[in-house]
Design a protein around this motif. Structure first.
Motif, short mmCIF file in Angstrom:
data_model
loop_
_atom_site.label_atom_id
_atom_site.label_comp_id
_atom_site.label_asym_id
_atom_site.label_seq_id
_atom_site.Cartn_x
_atom_site.Cartn_y
_atom_site.Cartn_z
N THR A 79 0.83 -1.28 -0.07
CA THR A 79 -0.09 -0.34 0.32
C THR A 79 1.06 1.73 0.28
N VAL A 80 0.32 2.51 -0.50
CA VAL A 80 1.17 3.20 -0.81
C VAL A 80 0.39 4.23 -0.62
N SER A 81 0.83 4.96 0.50
CA SER A 81 -0.08 6.21 1.01
C SER A 81 0.04 7.95 -0.36
N ASN A 82 -1.64 8.68 -0.04
CA ASN A 82 -1.04 9.52 -1.32
C ASN A 82 0.66 10.86 -0.53
N PRO A 83 0.86 11.70 -1.65
CA PRO A 83 2.23 11.53 -1.69
C PRO A 83 2.26 13.09 -0.10
N LYS A 84 3.51 13.62 0.63
CA LYS A 84 2.81 14.37 1.52
C LYS A 84 4.57 15.50 1.30
N SER A 85 3.61 16.74 0.22
CA SER A 85 4.96 17.81 0.44
C SER A 85 5.38 17.90 1.68
N PHE A 86 7.82 18.33 1.30
CA PHE A 86 7.69 19.02 2.46
C PHE A 86 9.23 19.53 2.42
N GLN A 87 9.42 20.76 2.53
CA GLN A 87 10.83 20.72 2.82
C GLN A 87 11.92 20.08 3.62
N THR A 96 18.13 19.22 -0.96
CA THR A 96 17.01 19.77 -2.80
C THR A 96 15.93 20.31 -1.74
N GLY A 97 15.45 21.50 -2.71
CA GLY A 97 14.12 22.55 -2.20
C GLY A 97 13.54 21.65 -2.00
N ARG A 98 12.76 20.56 -2.24
CA ARG A 98 11.02 19.88 -2.42
C ARG A 98 11.47 18.56 -1.87
N ALA A 99 10.60 18.30 -1.66
CA ALA A 99 10.57 16.60 -1.81
C ALA A 99 9.13 15.60 -1.23
N ALA A 100 9.13 14.86 -1.91
CA ALA A 100 7.59 14.01 -1.33
C ALA A 100 7.73 13.03 -1.01
N ALA A 101 7.20 12.54 0.28
CA ALA A 101 7.37 11.76 0.91
C ALA A 101 5.83 10.21 1.85
N PHE A 102 5.91 9.13 1.51
CA PHE A 102 5.58 8.07 0.99
C PHE A 102 4.88 7.62 2.63
N GLU A 103 4.49 6.92 2.85
CA GLU A 103 4.34 5.91 3.61
C GLU A 103 3.88 4.52 2.59
N ILE A 104 4.85 3.75 2.98
CA ILE A 104 4.24 2.59 2.38
C ILE A 104 4.45 1.17 3.41
N GLY A 105 3.21 0.45 3.39
CA GLY A 105 3.14 -0.38 3.72
C GLY A 105 2.98 -1.69 3.46
N VAL A 106 3.79 -2.79 3.91
CA VAL A 106 4.16 -3.84 3.47
C VAL A 106 3.92 -4.83 4.42
N SER A 107 2.38 -5.61 3.73
CA SER A 107 1.36 -6.74 4.47
C SER A 107 2.15 -8.18 4.55
N ASN A 108 2.19 -9.15 4.63
CA ASN A 108 3.07 -10.95 4.83
C ASN A 108 1.37 -10.89 4.49
N ASP A 109 0.70 -11.60 4.26
CA ASP A 109 -0.63 -12.91 4.49
C ASP A 109 0.40 -13.43 3.30
N GLY A 110 0.95 -14.07 3.53
CA GLY A 110 1.29 -15.42 2.31
C GLY A 110 1.59 -16.57 3.83
N SER A 155 3.11 -7.19 9.54
CA SER A 155 3.04 -5.34 8.50
C SER A 155 3.89 -4.33 8.96
N VAL A 156 4.37 -4.24 8.00
CA VAL A 156 5.67 -3.06 8.44
C VAL A 156 5.52 -1.58 7.82
N TRP A 157 5.62 -0.26 8.44
CA TRP A 157 5.16 0.85 6.96
C TRP A 157 6.94 0.96 6.80
N VAL A 158 7.29 1.44 6.11
CA VAL A 158 8.06 2.09 5.66
C VAL A 158 7.76 4.23 5.43
N ASN A 159 8.72 4.47 5.60
CA ASN A 159 8.64 6.06 5.06
C ASN A 159 9.83 6.48 4.22
#
Length: 191
Positions: A79-87, A96-110, A155-159
């Motif tokens: 799962t990838v969140s909507n981007p969060k713009s930040f300085q 860099t002047g601007r970046a887009a950050a994401f929370e990426i969820g990885v779930s193991n249902d295997g 599950s884990v979340w990665v930023n």
């Protein structure tokens, strides 16, 4: 001797010009985040062919939008969140002047543990790889604990953050759950 100027020269009619411009805009919008493709077909973008799904590993038929999820046939869900713009802060690398950050969820249902180090994430702006920004001050440290396994049912979340232009742009994130396998899912949208 002079040659007479042709008086019957036709130019493109304004109505036709408008239709061509609108058609070009529709095609550009469809290409901005990809278009639907037939199942199992390769996506070709900017002259680079995307990999075919590996046998037994599902891939979506089209790009997903930020906020969506995709589950591969082995049970790994991303799962990838909507981007969060930040300085980025002064201690961020690279600067860099601007970046887009994401929370990426990885779930193991295997049924088997999933090694987080297998996950690869690539950001693309206009087909060009975007640089990952590490800004520990703001919580964007990359994939930490990459050597750890995610047990079945957990599950884990990665930023993660990527450098983007100062103006809003289309950003694509390509995620591969296993670096050696060609299976991949692409999320895209404005950032």
């Amino acid at each position: 001797m002079t040659t007479p100027v042709a008086t019957g020269v036709t130019t493109m009619a304004p109505a036709r010009t408008l239709k061509l411009v609108l058609a070009g805009c529709v095609l550009a919008a469809a290409a901005a985040c990809g278009v639907h493709q037939a199942s199992g077909a390769a996506t070709v973008e900017a002259g680079v062919a995307a990999a075919q799904p590996a046998k037994g590993v599902s891939a979506p038929e089209h790009d997903l939008t930020f906020g969506d999820s995709h589950t591969f046939s082995d049970g790994v869900s991303i799962t990838v969140s909507n981007p969060k713009s930040f300085q980025p802060s002064a201690s961020a690398y690279p600067h860099t002047g601007r970046a887009a950050a994401f929370e990426i969820g990885v779930s193991n249902d295997g049924t088997q543990p999933y090694r987080l180090s297998e996950l690869t994430v690539t950001g693309l702006v206009k087909g060009i790889p975007a640089t990952q920004v590490v800004d520990s001050t703001q919580g964007y440290s990359g994939i930490i604990d990459a050597g750890r396994d995610i047990p079945p049912g957990k599950s884990v979340w990665v930023n993660l953050a990527f450098a983007v232009p100062s103006a809003s742009t289309q950003l694509r994130l390509q995620l591969k759950p296993e670096g050696a396998e060609p299976a991949m899912v692409t999320f895209c949208g404005p950032a």
